[in-house]
Scaffold this motif. Structure first.
Motif, mmCIF file in Angstrom:
data_model
loop_
_atom_site.group_PDB
_atom_site.id
_atom_site.type_symbol
_atom_site.label_atom_id
_atom_site.label_comp_id
_atom_site.label_asym_id
_atom_site.label_seq_id
_atom_site.Cartn_x
_atom_site.Cartn_y
_atom_site.Cartn_z
ATOM 1 N N LEU A 36 0.898 -1.151 0.020
ATOM 2 C CA LEU A 36 0.368 -0.091 -0.225
ATOM 3 C C LEU A 36 0.500 1.193 0.289
ATOM 4 O O LEU A 36 0.394 2.242 -1.261
ATOM 5 C CB LEU A 36 -1.162 -0.001 1.257
ATOM 6 C CG LEU A 36 -1.627 1.497 1.435
ATOM 7 C CD1 LEU A 36 -2.760 1.383 0.338
ATOM 8 C CD2 LEU A 36 -2.033 1.160 2.875
ATOM 9 N N THR A 43 -7.886 0.999 -6.264
ATOM 10 C CA THR A 43 -7.096 2.633 -5.755
ATOM 11 C C THR A 43 -6.202 3.016 -6.455
ATOM 12 O O THR A 43 -6.621 4.192 -6.968
ATOM 13 C CB THR A 43 -6.983 2.160 -4.214
ATOM 14 O OG1 THR A 43 -8.007 2.292 -3.709
ATOM 15 C CG2 THR A 43 -6.618 4.173 -3.784
ATOM 16 N N THR A 58 -9.796 -6.088 0.791
ATOM 17 C CA THR A 58 -9.337 -5.235 1.014
ATOM 18 C C THR A 58 -7.831 -4.743 -0.177
ATOM 19 O O THR A 58 -7.673 -4.220 -0.798
ATOM 20 C CB THR A 58 -8.202 -5.555 1.998
ATOM 21 O OG1 THR A 58 -9.080 -6.182 3.510
ATOM 22 C CG2 THR A 58 -7.300 -4.678 2.331
ATOM 23 N N LYS A 65 -9.997 -0.997 5.540
ATOM 24 C CA LYS A 65 -10.145 -2.131 5.177
ATOM 25 C C LYS A 65 -9.735 -3.364 6.112
ATOM 26 O O LYS A 65 -10.060 -4.124 6.023
ATOM 27 C CB LYS A 65 -10.025 -2.457 3.620
ATOM 28 C CG LYS A 65 -11.229 -1.983 2.224
ATOM 29 C CD LYS A 65 -12.481 -2.813 2.083
ATOM 30 C CE LYS A 65 -13.230 -1.786 1.317
ATOM 31 N NZ LYS A 65 -14.312 -1.668 2.177
ATOM 32 N N ILE A 67 -8.277 1.968 1.951
ATOM 33 C CA ILE A 67 -7.775 1.028 2.456
ATOM 34 C C ILE A 67 -7.642 0.741 3.610
ATOM 35 O O ILE A 67 -8.233 -0.330 3.951
ATOM 36 C CB ILE A 67 -6.396 0.630 1.376
ATOM 37 C CG1 ILE A 67 -6.457 1.126 0.049
ATOM 38 C CG2 ILE A 67 -5.479 -0.944 2.011
ATOM 39 C CD1 ILE A 67 -5.375 1.050 -0.872
ATOM 40 N N SER A 80 -9.649 -3.696 -3.034
ATOM 41 C CA SER A 80 -9.563 -1.915 -2.911
ATOM 42 C C SER A 80 -8.576 -1.404 -3.558
ATOM 43 O O SER A 80 -8.459 -0.240 -3.667
ATOM 44 C CB SER A 80 -10.011 -1.869 -1.237
ATOM 45 O OG SER A 80 -11.174 -2.335 -0.791
ATOM 46 N N LEU A 81 -7.348 -1.917 -2.980
ATOM 47 C CA LEU A 81 -5.994 -1.845 -3.395
ATOM 48 C C LEU A 81 -5.766 -1.417 -4.678
ATOM 49 O O LEU A 81 -5.012 -0.584 -5.456
ATOM 50 C CB LEU A 81 -4.395 -2.733 -2.147
ATOM 51 C CG LEU A 81 -3.519 -2.374 -3.191
ATOM 52 C CD1 LEU A 81 -3.100 -1.033 -2.263
ATOM 53 C CD2 LEU A 81 -2.642 -3.638 -2.734
#
Lengths: 257, 255
Positions: free
Chosen positions: B47, B125, B118, B204, B201, B121-122
């Motif tokens: 991330l 994003t 998660t 999450k 993130i 979403s990463l």
């Protein structure tokens, strides 16, 4: 065909175009002449919509070109310095432009393409081309789509004598088809056999727009170079052009046809 | 428009930078997943890399690409193609190639090792950030004809979003720590797409429990469906606004 009304353009302090008005119609070959930085290229780029004028309007076939795109379908433009994507080949560039221009009837004018022997150099990278070869590519692209209007910015600069002749012959051919051709050049002898009208710009002002016959008649010279030199000399002396500017001849033309 | 984008894409793929970027992302992702026993930890490290590297590469690459395709743009301008079309196809070509790099380089490892909400979403994003920063880069490059200036402006913007902004937020929070700031922090996070992505993130993951009351409030908001929609909506705004501004100034420019 093209009407320019009171065009103004300033680049910071430089007045590149100062109240330029003119009208061009079919069958004319107009030579745009004037010293470096007199606004010739700015005028051409304004017609193409590449430069946005500060004031004034440009009409193409009676319609304002502001925010329009489709009219460029009828224009073939050969820039002064043709710049092309470096990592493409000649053939690819030509294919790309063909692909992007929605050419309808499929009658491409590939005469110059073969006259300049482009078919043998299709695989050459644009990066490796000499200035002259680039000019040839520009010329091929300008004539390829058989446009009604040709705008040629210093077409013969950088071309070898042979290529220059080929291009001139092509221009004469297109002139006979009744197209409107705008040329800027500093090589007046090149223009002599082509041009029907002369437009003289200096410091962004239009000083003279006359038919060649008129200029030759009034100066008593038979060669365009000398005639223009005479006009310029007189201009420097008096500060005004002694030959009056031509009026809007579009109406006359309509009548003639 | 797609016709033009095709040429832009072709040009970008030929430059090979994009391939190097894909390989770099892939190497980082795989090695992180291999090194950590706990995939959650690996995603956390990933991330941080995504939030720093993706905006930086998107901005610098797009800026350089824009200036390098000046010739192409010039050629197109004398053809019957509208300026809006030219710029949008440049944008689409650049953003699509960068985001597909990201999808391959990070998306594939995430799907292999950490396929859950998660992880998704990463990846989402990262893609949104690519589109946002490409759009910001186009906005800055259209303003100036000078390449050095354009790249400088892009880097400054990146510094601002990736580093300076956090400092400013901390300063605000510290100065006004006596007041209730929950709503304000929520608003502040919307002003920076990188922050928004990070919060989105992080919440999450389980670590939000460590963030105290604010964290709980964030979790309440961002953890919900509305929160996810809000995040995506704000990010889309971050993408569209600079792009529209870029198109506007491109249309008025002398080229």
């Amino acid at each position: 065909m093209i009407t320019i009304k009171n065009l103004h353009k300033k680049f910071k302090k430089l007045h590149a175009l100062n109240d330029v008005s003119a009208s061009f119609s079919r069958g004319q070959v107009v030579s745009l002449i004037g010293p470096n930085g007199s606004g010739k290229t700015t005028l051409i780029k304004s017609i193409l919509g590449i430069v946005k004028p500060d004031a004034g309007s440009i009409l193409f076939a009676g319609k304002s070109i502001d925010k329009q795109v489709a009219y460029r379908d009828n224009i073939g433009y050969m820039p002064q310095i043709g710049r092309y994507p470096d990592n493409m080949k000649i053939g690819q560039v030509i294919e790309m432009v063909k692909n992007i221009r929605n050419h309808k009837d499929g009658t491409l004018d590939d005469e110059l393409f073969f006259d300049f022997k482009m078919d043998e150099m299709q695989d050459k990278n644009m990066r490796s081309l000499s200035g002259g070869t680039r000019q040839k590519v520009s010329a091929v692209l300008a004539f390829l789509f058989n446009p009604d209007v040709l705008i040629l910015d210093e077409p013969t600069a950088g071309l070898d004598p042979l290529a220059s002749e080929i291009l001139k012959d092509k221009i004469i051919k297109e002139k006979k088809k009744g197209k409107l051709i705008l040329i800027t050049s500093h090589v007046l002898s090149d223009l002599d056999e082509l041009t029907t009208d002369v437009m003289y710009l200096q410091d962004g002002k239009l000083h003279l727009y006359q038919t060649v016959e008129n200029i030759k008649q009034q100066t008593g010279e038979t060669r365009l170079e000398k005639a223009i030199a005479q006009v310029m000399k007189r201009y420097l002396k008096d500060g005004t052009a002694t030959i009056p500017m031509t009026e809007n001849r579009e109406a006359d033309y309509a009548k003639a046809i | 428009m797609l016709k033009l984008s095709k040429y832009v894409l072709y040009d970008i793929v030929r430059s090979k930078v994009i391939i190097a970027y894909t390989l770099f992302l892939m190497a980082v992702s795989f090695s992180l997943f291999q090194m950590e026993d706990n995939s959650g930890k690996a995603v956390l490290s990933l991330l941080n890399i995504v939030l720093i590297v993706v905006p930086l590469i998107s901005m610098v690459f797009s800026t350089i690409h824009y200036y390098n395709s000046y010739e192409f743009i010039e050629l197109m301008l004398s053809q019957p193609v509208s300026r809006t079309k030219i710029l949008l196809s440049e944008y689409l070509g650049t953003a699509l190639s960068l985001s597909s790099s990201f999808l391959i380089g990070v998306g594939i490892p995430v799907v292999l090792f950490y396929f859950n909400s998660t992880g998704i979403s990463l990846v989402l994003t990262g893609c949104l950030l690519t589109f946002i920063f490409t759009s910001l880069a186009f906005f800055t490059s259209v303003q100036s004809r000078d390449k050095a200036r354009g790249i400088g402006a892009a880097l400054m913007l990146w510094f601002y979003f990736a580093l300076i902004y956090d400092g400013l937020v901390l300063l605000v929070l510290f100065t006004f720590s006596d007041y209730p700031l929950e709503k304000l922090t929520l608003l502040l996070s919307s002003l920076n797409p990188v922050d928004l992505g990070r919060i989105f993130i992080m919440l999450k993951m389980d670590i939000s429990a460590l963030m105290g009351y604010t964290g709980a409030m964030y979790k309440d908001f961002f953890g919900s469906g509305t929160g996810a929609l809000y995040t995506i909506g704000i990010m889309l705004l971050w993408m569209i606004t600079p792009l529209l501004l870029a198109v506007r100034s491109f249309n008025r420019k002398d080229l």
